[in-house]
Write a protein that holds these residues in place. Structure first.
Motif, PDB file in Angstrom:
ATOM      1  N   ALA A  46       1.902   9.728  -2.665  1.00 14.33           N
ATOM      2  CA  ALA A  46       2.630   8.902  -3.646  1.00 14.33           C
ATOM      3  C   ALA A  46       3.332   9.724  -4.714  1.00 14.33           C
ATOM      4  CB  ALA A  46       1.667   7.923  -4.294  1.00 14.33           C
ATOM      5  N   LYS A  47       2.831  10.934  -4.983  1.00 14.17           N
ATOM      6  CA  LYS A  47       3.408  11.681  -6.113  1.00 14.17           C
ATOM      7  C   LYS A  47       4.765  12.317  -5.784  1.00 14.17           C
ATOM      8  CE  LYS A  47       1.084  16.087  -5.415  1.00 14.17           C
ATOM      9  NZ  LYS A  47       0.412  17.199  -6.002  1.00 14.17           N
ATOM     10  N   TYR A  48       5.137  12.309  -4.503  1.00 12.77           N
ATOM     11  CA  TYR A  48       6.411  12.946  -4.156  1.00 12.77           C
ATOM     12  C   TYR A  48       7.556  11.952  -4.265  1.00 12.77           C
ATOM     13  CZ  TYR A  48       3.292  16.523  -2.547  1.00 12.77           C
ATOM     14  OH  TYR A  48       2.307  17.471  -2.513  1.00 12.77           O
ATOM     15  N   PRO A  49       8.682  12.398  -4.818  1.00 12.82           N
ATOM     16  CA  PRO A  49       9.789  11.452  -5.003  1.00 12.82           C
ATOM     17  C   PRO A  49      10.507  11.162  -3.692  1.00 12.82           C
ATOM     18  CG  PRO A  49      10.454  13.653  -5.669  1.00 12.82           C
ATOM     19  CD  PRO A  49       9.003  13.746  -5.284  1.00 12.82           C
ATOM     20  N   GLY A  50      11.150  10.036  -3.664  1.00  9.34           N
ATOM     21  CA  GLY A  50      11.921   9.671  -2.463  1.00  9.34           C
ATOM     22  C   GLY A  50      12.397   8.238  -2.601  1.00  9.34           C
ATOM     23  N   PRO A  51      13.340   7.844  -1.785  1.00 11.29           N
ATOM     24  CA  PRO A  51      13.842   6.471  -1.878  1.00 11.29           C
ATOM     25  C   PRO A  51      12.807   5.463  -1.373  1.00 11.29           C
ATOM     26  CG  PRO A  51      14.895   7.646  -0.070  1.00 11.29           C
ATOM     27  CD  PRO A  51      13.994   8.633  -0.734  1.00 11.29           C
ATOM     28  N   ILE A  52      12.816   4.294  -1.945  1.00  9.79           N
ATOM     29  CA  ILE A  52      11.821   3.277  -1.593  1.00  9.79           C
ATOM     30  C   ILE A  52      11.874   2.935  -0.109  1.00  9.79           C
ATOM     31  CG2 ILE A  52      11.283   0.816  -1.892  1.00  9.79           C
ATOM     32  CD1 ILE A  52      11.667   1.179  -4.826  1.00  9.79           C
ATOM     33  N   GLY A  92      15.306  16.802  -5.119  1.00 10.47           N
ATOM     34  CA  GLY A  92      14.699  18.128  -5.277  1.00 10.47           C
ATOM     35  C   GLY A  92      14.226  18.710  -3.965  1.00 10.47           C
ATOM     36  N   ASP A  93      13.378  19.731  -4.069  1.00 10.08           N
ATOM     37  CA  ASP A  93      13.021  20.524  -2.887  1.00 10.08           C
ATOM     38  C   ASP A  93      12.001  19.861  -1.968  1.00 10.08           C
ATOM     39  OD1 ASP A  93      14.757  22.530  -3.341  1.00 10.08           O
ATOM     40  OD2 ASP A  93      13.342  23.826  -4.394  1.00 10.08           O
ATOM     41  N   VAL A  94      11.166  18.997  -2.515  1.00  8.65           N
ATOM     42  CA  VAL A  94      10.195  18.296  -1.670  1.00  8.65           C
ATOM     43  C   VAL A  94      10.444  16.797  -1.834  1.00  8.65           C
ATOM     44  CG1 VAL A  94       7.752  17.959  -1.112  1.00  8.65           C
ATOM     45  CG2 VAL A  94       8.509  20.141  -2.042  1.00  8.65           C
ATOM     46  N   VAL A  95      10.816  16.161  -0.730  1.00 10.12           N
ATOM     47  CA  VAL A  95      11.170  14.736  -0.808  1.00 10.12           C
ATOM     48  C   VAL A  95      10.325  13.955   0.177  1.00 10.12           C
ATOM     49  CG1 VAL A  95      13.033  13.044  -0.546  1.00 10.12           C
ATOM     50  CG2 VAL A  95      13.562  15.323  -1.352  1.00 10.12           C
ATOM     51  N   ARG A  96       9.872  12.788  -0.255  1.00 11.79           N
ATOM     52  CA  ARG A  96       9.128  11.924   0.671  1.00 11.79           C
ATOM     53  C   ARG A  96      10.144  11.148   1.508  1.00 11.79           C
ATOM     54  NH1 ARG A  96       5.009   7.338  -1.264  1.00 11.79           N
ATOM     55  NH2 ARG A  96       4.563   6.439   0.785  1.00 11.79           N
ATOM     56  N   VAL A  97      10.165  11.434   2.793  1.00  9.09           N
ATOM     57  CA  VAL A  97      11.176  10.827   3.661  1.00  9.09           C
ATOM     58  C   VAL A  97      10.568   9.803   4.620  1.00  9.09           C
ATOM     59  CG1 VAL A  97      12.817  12.729   3.556  1.00  9.09           C
ATOM     60  CG2 VAL A  97      11.003  12.769   5.272  1.00  9.09           C
ATOM     61  N   TYR A 154       0.817  -1.205   0.000  1.00 11.43           N
ATOM     62  CA  TYR A 154       0.000   0.000   0.000  1.00 11.43           C
ATOM     63  C   TYR A 154       0.858   1.266   0.000  1.00 11.43           C
ATOM     64  CZ  TYR A 154      -3.099   3.639   1.729  1.00 11.43           C
ATOM     65  OH  TYR A 154      -3.776   4.813   1.886  1.00 11.43           O
ATOM     66  N   ARG A 155       1.885   1.257   0.850  1.00 15.07           N
ATOM     67  CA  ARG A 155       2.712   2.466   0.954  1.00 15.07           C
ATOM     68  C   ARG A 155       3.464   2.764  -0.336  1.00 15.07           C
ATOM     69  NH1 ARG A 155       5.107   1.896   7.124  1.00 15.07           N
ATOM     70  NH2 ARG A 155       3.178   2.556   8.124  1.00 15.07           N
ATOM     71  N   LEU A 156       3.797   1.713  -1.065  1.00 15.05           N
ATOM     72  CA  LEU A 156       4.543   1.947  -2.300  1.00 15.05           C
ATOM     73  C   LEU A 156       3.621   2.107  -3.510  1.00 15.05           C
ATOM     74  CD1 LEU A 156       7.453  -0.594  -1.730  1.00 15.05           C
ATOM     75  CD2 LEU A 156       7.473   1.863  -1.366  1.00 15.05           C
ATOM     76  N   SER A 157       2.332   1.924  -3.293  1.00 12.05           N
ATOM     77  CA  SER A 157       1.401   1.979  -4.424  1.00 12.05           C
ATOM     78  C   SER A 157       1.027   3.419  -4.756  1.00 12.05           C
ATOM     79  CB  SER A 157       0.128   1.205  -4.071  1.00 12.05           C
ATOM     80  OG  SER A 157      -0.664   2.010  -3.219  1.00 12.05           O
ATOM     81  N   PRO A 158       0.516   3.643  -5.939  1.00  9.10           N
ATOM     82  CA  PRO A 158       0.075   5.009  -6.303  1.00  9.10           C
ATOM     83  C   PRO A 158      -1.155   5.439  -5.520  1.00  9.10           C
ATOM     84  CG  PRO A 158      -0.035   3.503  -8.181  1.00  9.10           C
ATOM     85  CD  PRO A 158       0.394   2.686  -7.013  1.00  9.10           C
ATOM     86  N   LEU A 159      -1.778   4.506  -4.773  1.00  6.70           N
ATOM     87  CA  LEU A 159      -2.973   4.860  -4.001  1.00  6.70           C
ATOM     88  C   LEU A 159      -2.640   5.627  -2.728  1.00  6.70           C
ATOM     89  CD1 LEU A 159      -4.820   1.443  -4.171  1.00  6.70           C
ATOM     90  CD2 LEU A 159      -5.273   3.492  -5.516  1.00  6.70           C
ATOM     91  N   HIS A 160      -1.405   5.509  -2.310  1.00  2.00           N
ATOM     92  CA  HIS A 160      -1.029   6.167  -1.058  1.00  2.00           C
ATOM     93  C   HIS A 160      -1.022   7.682  -1.271  1.00  2.00           C
ATOM     94  CE1 HIS A 160       1.289   6.896   2.653  1.00  2.00           C
ATOM     95  NE2 HIS A 160       0.749   5.752   3.027  1.00  2.00           N
TER      96      HIS A 160
END
Ligand code: HEM
Length: 668
Positions: free
Chosen positions: A190-196, A226-231, A181-187
């Motif tokens: 999800a649109k923010y980039p970041g390491p898996i 970039g400036d906004v990263v999913r951490v 779920y967390r890695l799916s586009p439904l989360h």
């Protein structure tokens, strides 16, 4: 050898798919492994069948088992325990089955494996809501595995084995579903980039925090993504300073779950209304006017520091100079300044043993900030509570004794207020503890970093020395704090004014913010998603952050943004640059890196929850730095690897520095 479990009659009624067969085989194997643990002599069996319990008729054959003769006493005890538990389990399970008889019969008609998987799927469907309140958090990992017991028990020979199997199976599925779920586009984010790894779990951030590398790690992620990263699964790190008002400012976001399960002081207050209320006394206690009242106290403490340092230099053979760890000395000073109890400076060390526990305390707190739900358990089991209580007791004692700590909290306690409106002694003590923790390592860290950069940049050092000498030419005591605050280069080195023509100020706080990763904010559950400003020409590029997600706008990331990532992607963002400074450089670089973006400089944070002690910290730092430079000459200690010092700073919410050795001699 263990034989395959007896096939239930009903099983012939349906056809197994390969997957179901595999699941069942795996269950049998696990049961056999459990059984093998208690097995000694293959083939020699002690027959425990049949178990005469009327409730077990339904599945009596399933409970027949053959147990081997024990070889040793230990194994025999183990076997007996297992048999005992198993015997208890049989009637319990039978009762359980009877209660669920209709369901059981349905299960017998249908394949139990299918039912088991069905229950797990059902359980996992709760995940999108990711419950945070206690009842579902307890219910999910306890109630659902218990429900799973039923179908699993049809597959295992030993009923006792169905319990661990149910938990293992549920846990495995839970983890797999959560990750998917967390890695799916439904989360939602999800649109923010970041390491898996960061998107999958906050345990990664907890691990990096434990190493003290969070600020460097997040910075490297920004350099890459970039400036906004999913951490984190629900967490973004934001580096673009244009988001500061929306996240930290008035009407911005309240504090995040990093602060859950902490003592109820102002810094950990997540409710904005309660925070406002708790913050009022702090604002009163540390307003510019109030800080004037602490000037005497600061002068007294600085005098003591100078006296102690002079003593150490004299003791070590006169005025030739002595190598000291200035990080520790500044730390003794800043702790000392909140009360007369530590005596650290006088002793030249932590004889009271109060400073030592601070470091692991900070570290654990930093780790737990990412997984705050296990903090209560940790506090209860590790005895850390005792340390917290000691600090509270210390603060309470100071307030009662009316020593310098009392003066610090006097305005806070609202002496002028009507009796019934005054905060309680406990509240003052709690906030007093916060003042010690929040104020000590931050101020000493900033002082140490300033000295470090001065040592590495002799030109800047000489210029500062010249300005201090010029401000106080006759060698008098430097009691005029207003005059000290006007020494331009002093402000340039630590903090204060930001505009010196081509010169850039605030260097040590910019380069080494004492709170490197900043303080977390969150969009609370139920608040709905929030649009963070309208800065981008392409409106869809504005971060729309989902509710229940959290955000960090970290100082280290903001102020050290590398010039290589500043090129705006759509032409609308701030294009100012920060030039790299270098420790090895001759000094002109460090203090003249013009063009820095002042909006990105927020070591004391911003908005209604910014640093309450900013004025006090700045005053203290100026006074101490001015006095020590006036009295001593610092130079690099031979053999100390200055180029490595910065890289070893650890981020445990408050920066943790390594010793900074400096050669110190009394000036003529
Ligand atoms: C160089 C020294 C210091 C620095 C760089 C610093 C920095 C900060 C930062 C970044 C925060 C987090 C604010 C936020 O959540 O957005 C903070 C909070 C706080 N600081 Fe400081 N601090 C320093 C010294 C002090 C001192 C000396 C005191 C008091 C004696 C103090 C008291 C507090 C308090 C009470 C808070 C919580 C404010 C709130 O949540 O409303 N700080 N500080």
């Amino acid at each position: 050898m263990w034989m395959c479990p007896p096939q239930r009659e009903s099983r012939g009624h349906f056809e197994d798919t390969a997957v179901l067969a595999a699941v069942r085989t795996a269950l049998f194997k696990m049961t056999e492994i459990l059984a093998e643990l208690s097995r000694t002599e293959p083939g020699v069996a002690l027959d425990h069948e049949p178990i005469a319990a009327p409730e077990t008729n339904l599945d009596a054959q399933m409970f027949r088992f053959r147990a081997p003769l024990p070889r040793s006493k230990g194994v025999a005890t183990f076997n007996n325990t297992l048999f005992g538990l198993n015997k208890i389990c049989i009637p319990v399970l039978a009762l359980f089955r009877r209660a669920f008889a209709p369901l059981t019969q349905t299960l017998q008609r249908k394949n139990p494996s299918v039912s088991g998987i069905g229950v797990v799927v059902l359980a996992s469907s709760f995940l999108p809501h990711q419950p945070r309140s206690k009842p579902p958090l307890v219910a999910l990992p306890v109630v659902l595995p218990v429900l799973l017991l039923l179908p699993i028990s049809y597959h295992v020979r030993w009923p006792i084995a169905s319990l661990p199997l149910a938990f293992v199976m549920y846990g495995t599925f839970l983890v797999l579903f959560t990750l998917a779920y967390r890695l799916s586009p439904l989360h939602p984010p999800a649109k923010y980039p970041g390491p898996i790894i960061a998107k999958s779990s906050k345990w990664w951030a907890a691990y990096v925090s434990g190493k003290g590398d969070l600020h460097r790690h997040y910075k490297s992620l920004h350099d890459r993504y970039g400036d906004v990263v999913r951490v984190g699964p629900n967490e973004l790190s934001i580096r673009d300073p244009s988001f500061i008002p929306a996240v930290l400012g008035q009407g911005g976001l309240p504090k995040g779950p990093y602060w859950d399960n902490r003592p109820g002081s102002v810094v950990s207050q997540r409710d904005p209304v309660k925070h406002l209320h708790q913050r009022k006394p702090w604002n009163r206690a540390f307003s510019s006017a109030a800080v004037k009242e602490y000037e005497d106290m600061a002068a007294k403490r600085t005098r003591q520091l100078i006296g102690c340092l002079e003593g150490v230099v004299h003791q070590s053979g006169g005025n030739k100079g002595v190598v000291l760890d200035m990080a520790s000395w500044f730390n003794y000073f800043s702790l000392f300044s909140f009360g007369g109890g530590f005596e650290l400076m006088k002793a030249g060390g932590d004889n009271d043993g109060l400073r030592a526990p601070f470091q692991p305390f900070f570290r654990i707190r930093a780790i737990m900030g990412h997984i705050s739900y296990i903090l209560p358990l940790l506090l209860a089991t590790t005895g850390r509570k005792g340390f917290v209580q000691r600090v509270h007791a210390f603060s309470r004692e100071r307030v009662v004794k009316k020593d310098s700590f009392y003066h610090l909290s006097r305005l806070q306690s609202g002496e002028a207020m009507p009796e019934d409106e005054r905060p309680s002694l406990t509240d003052i003590a709690k906030d007093g503890s916060l003042a010690i923790v929040a104020g000590a390592d931050t101020t000493s860290g900033a002082l140490t970093a300033t000295l470090y950069y001065l040592l590495c940049n002799p030109i800047a050092y000489d210029r500062l020395q010249a300005e201090v000498n010029a401000a106080f030419p006759t060698g008098e005591e430097l009691l005029d704090v207003t005059k000290i605050s006007q020494i331009e280069w002093l402000n340039g080195c630590i903090a204060g004014k930001t505009n010196f023509g081509s010169l850039h100020s605030n260097e040590s706080l910019r380069l080494q913010p004492p709170i490197p990763s900043g303080s977390q904010r969150s969009v609370n559950k139920g608040a709905g998603e929030k649009v963070l400003g309208k800065w981008y020409a392409d409106i869809s590029a504005n971060p729309i952050v989902p509710e229940n997600s959290v955000h960090f706008v970290g100082s280290f990331r903001r102020e050290r943004r590398s010039p290589f990532v500043l090129t705006p992607s759509n032409g609308t963002r701030d294009t100012s640059t920060l030039r790299r400074r270098s420790c090895q450089n001759d000094g002109s670089v460090l203090f003249t890196c013009g063009g820095a973006n002042p909006a990105a400089f927020l070591p004391f944070s911003y908005g209604p929850a910014n640093c309450a002690g900013k004025n006090l910290a700045l005053m203290e730092m100026r006074v101490v730095l001015c006095w020590v430079l006036r009295r001593f000459r610092f130079s690099k200690a031979p053999g100390f690897r200055y180029e490595e010092w910065e890289g070893k700073i650890q981020d445990w919410f408050v920066a943790r520095q390594q010793p900074l050795l400096a050669s110190i001699a009394i000036r003529e």
